[in-house]
Design an enzyme around this catalytic site. Structure first.
Site, PDB file in Angstrom:
ATOM      1  N   ARG A  39      -1.423  -4.474  -6.368  1.00 55.91           N
ATOM      2  CA  ARG A  39      -2.504  -4.005  -5.697  1.00 55.91           C
ATOM      3  C   ARG A  39      -3.208  -2.621  -6.431  1.00 55.91           C
ATOM      4  NH1 ARG A  39      -1.491   0.685  -1.661  1.00 55.91           N
ATOM      5  NH2 ARG A  39      -3.114   1.083  -0.386  1.00 55.91           N
ATOM      6  N   ARG A  80     -10.859  13.026   7.304  1.00 59.74           N
ATOM      7  CA  ARG A  80      -9.868  14.003   7.085  1.00 59.74           C
ATOM      8  C   ARG A  80     -10.366  15.316   7.164  1.00 59.74           C
ATOM      9  NH1 ARG A  80      -6.337  11.837   3.056  1.00 59.74           N
ATOM     10  NH2 ARG A  80      -6.654   9.661   2.145  1.00 59.74           N
ATOM     11  N   LYS A 226      -7.375  -5.324   6.563  1.00 57.09           N
ATOM     12  CA  LYS A 226      -6.194  -4.104   6.857  1.00 57.09           C
ATOM     13  C   LYS A 226      -6.303  -3.543   8.036  1.00 57.09           C
ATOM     14  CE  LYS A 226      -5.029  -1.093   4.030  1.00 57.09           C
ATOM     15  NZ  LYS A 226      -5.330   0.074   2.941  1.00 57.09           N
ATOM     16  N   THR A 287       3.631  -0.768   4.453  1.00 58.28           N
ATOM     17  CA  THR A 287       3.876   0.543   4.869  1.00 58.28           C
ATOM     18  C   THR A 287       5.228   1.167   4.818  1.00 58.28           C
ATOM     19  OG1 THR A 287       1.726   0.707   5.998  1.00 58.28           O
ATOM     20  CG2 THR A 287       2.988   2.563   6.097  1.00 58.28           C
TER      21      THR A 287
END
Length: 487
Positions: A39, A80, A226, A287
């Site tokens: 990845r 964020r 995802k 994860t």
């Protein structure tokens, strides 16, 4: 030749590359330990970093005789907070705290902080819960103005720069593909990745947009959705649409768990794995699978069971993130994942299947692939199912059925060969049938299986192919062959 058919790991391992894998000898050791897909995380590093790493992967894989696919992972609209002028702050329960979209990016303090997502005030309302730093801090919205979101701290703690923001239950309207993602997508096409992951898709339309952006140059790249937003799993129709618009889906448990809550995540993970397999798509579980191995040489018992449960549920692949990208034990993490997958696959339930038993077929290649698998699972003496393939589709369909037998994808091109590296139970090898006379194809295929230790004298092999070789959906033939090496 030692027969290895009973020791082939069926569940694939995805490993993220980064500074840890850049250390001398580490990448080669990781691939030898069992990495099937690397990845390239576009959230970190430069295009040059990713290009350099992919070149190294291709070189090592070729030298070791391994098939390793490359997954480019777009950052997506990670929302964020900005930065604090004096470093991290500590928020106490009950105190007021403001997220100020008009504030300078590095001027935050214990009372307020900036935010890179200027539409936040439009997406939230009084009473909403905002979760910061993967849910470690919780803020309740009390008032919203044009550029400020005033909150009360519900769960406090330390808050540092650039931590992510999620809204409980979803509902942030940021588009799945940012300007950075569009640039990274072009770079991914140029460097030749095999799969491209789209972060935070809300619906099938986001995947269709990515497909359009790939264009003709990226037509051979498989899209991975995802699943990270609450909207994506809010109803079966939306989730099915996302799955069907992709070649694979990823159960991205970080942001998804924050948005829908850990309790709901348990069932969603199992539902996603089941549904992806039913819709003939690959699925990756990701994860924190071996999170403690970032700094420890062995996994915890909880991590052991987390990996095992994903394997038992039928996931195609399990993924390592910081464990291999930035951790102290990247090779040991791959070795542990390999060991845990093999252990879980010994359970009988991983080799039994009722997939599509009561459904009709509309495609001949589907009927052939599944007939081969059912025959292999119920006929004594079968060592493997081998599929001559141009696109990898027949091995994919076959791999939706649980089995303890290897499915060998005899790929006529490198694109299909690497694509199949993600599919559960598929051993992907190059077999250029365009250079072999038709009357020799079967014998040469069996010779290849014997040379790799997958089949041996006296074994039966089930072989599938199409009368019109090297065309899509051409598989229409199934044959049972007894291995006779002449010795």
């Amino acid at each position: 030749m030692k027969n290895i058919k009973n020791t082939i790991r069926r569940t694939k391992i995805v490993a993220t590359l980064g500074p840890a894998s850049d250390r001398p000898g580490v990448l080669e050791a990781m691939i030898e330990a069992g990495v099937d897909v690397v990845r390239l995380n576009f959230s970190h590093g430069t295009t040059e970093d990713h290009q350099r790493r992919l070149i190294a992967v291709r070189e090592v894989a070729d030298r070791l005789g391994k098939t390793v696919a490359a997954l480019g992972d777009l950052q997506g609209p990670k929302i964020r907070i900005a930065c604090f002028k004096d470093g991290a702050v500590t928020l106490g329960k009950g105190q007021p705290f403001v997220i100020d979209m008009a504030m300078e990016a590095d001027a935050g303090d214990a009372q307020r902080v900036g935010c890179d997502y200027k539409s936040l005030a439009s997406d939230v309302a009084t009473g909403d819960l905002l979760l910061l730093d993967d849910g470690r801090l919780v803020l309740e919205v009390e008032h919203v103005s044009a550029s400020e979101v005033s909150t009360k701290v519900v769960v406090g703690g330390k808050l540092s720069n650039n931590k992510g923001i999620n809204k409980q239950g979803g509902g942030l309207s940021a588009a799945a593909l940012t300007d950075k993602d569009r640039a990274d997508l072009k770079a991914a096409v140029s460097m030749g990745v095999d799969y491209l992951a789209v972060s935070f898709p809300r619906s099938a339309e986001d995947m269709h947009e990515a497909r359009q952006l790939l264009g003709e140059a990226g037509k051979d790249i498989g899209l991975v959705a995802k699943v990270e937003r609450a909207e994506a799993v809010a109803d079966d129709e939306t989730l099915d649409g996302i799955i069907q618009a992709s070649e694979a889906v990823m159960v991205a448990r970080g942001d998804l768990g924050v948005e829908i809550g850990d309790a709901q995540l348990i069932g969603v993970q199992k539902r996603m794995i089941t549904r992806a397999r039913q819709l003939n798509r690959a699925v990756i579980t990701a994860t924190q699978m071996l999170e403690t191995m970032i700094s420890a040489s062995l996994p915890t018992r909880a991590e052991v069971f987390d990996v095992a449960n994903a394997v038992l549920d039928g996931t195609d692949a399990v993924m390592l993130s910081a464990e291999t990208a930035a951790g102290e034990y990247p090779v040991e993490a791959v070795e542990a994942m390999n060991r845990l997958c093999l252990g879980a696959e010994r359970e009988k339930s991983t080799q039994e299947s009722g997939h599509r038993m009561h459904q009709g077929f509309t495609r001949i290649d589907d009927a052939v692939a599944l007939s081969a698998m059912y025959a292999a699972n119920h006929l004594e003496g079968v060592a493997a199912i081998a599929c001559m393939t141009t696109t990898g589709r027949t091995p994919l369909i076959a791999s939706r059925i649980r089995s303890g037998l290897p499915i060998v994808g005899l790929a006529s091109n490198q694109v299909a060969q690497r694509r199949m590296a993600l599919y559960r139970g598929v051993v992907s090898v190059h077999f250029d049938n365009t250079r072999i006379p038709a009357h020799e194809l079967n014998d040469r295929a069996i010779e290849l299986l014997v040379s790799k230790g997958i089949a041996a004298q006296g074994d039966d092999v089930i072989l599938t192919w199409g009368d019109k070789m090297n065309t899509d959906a051409s598989t229409n033939t199934i044959k049972f062959i007894e291995v006779n090496t002449g010795s």
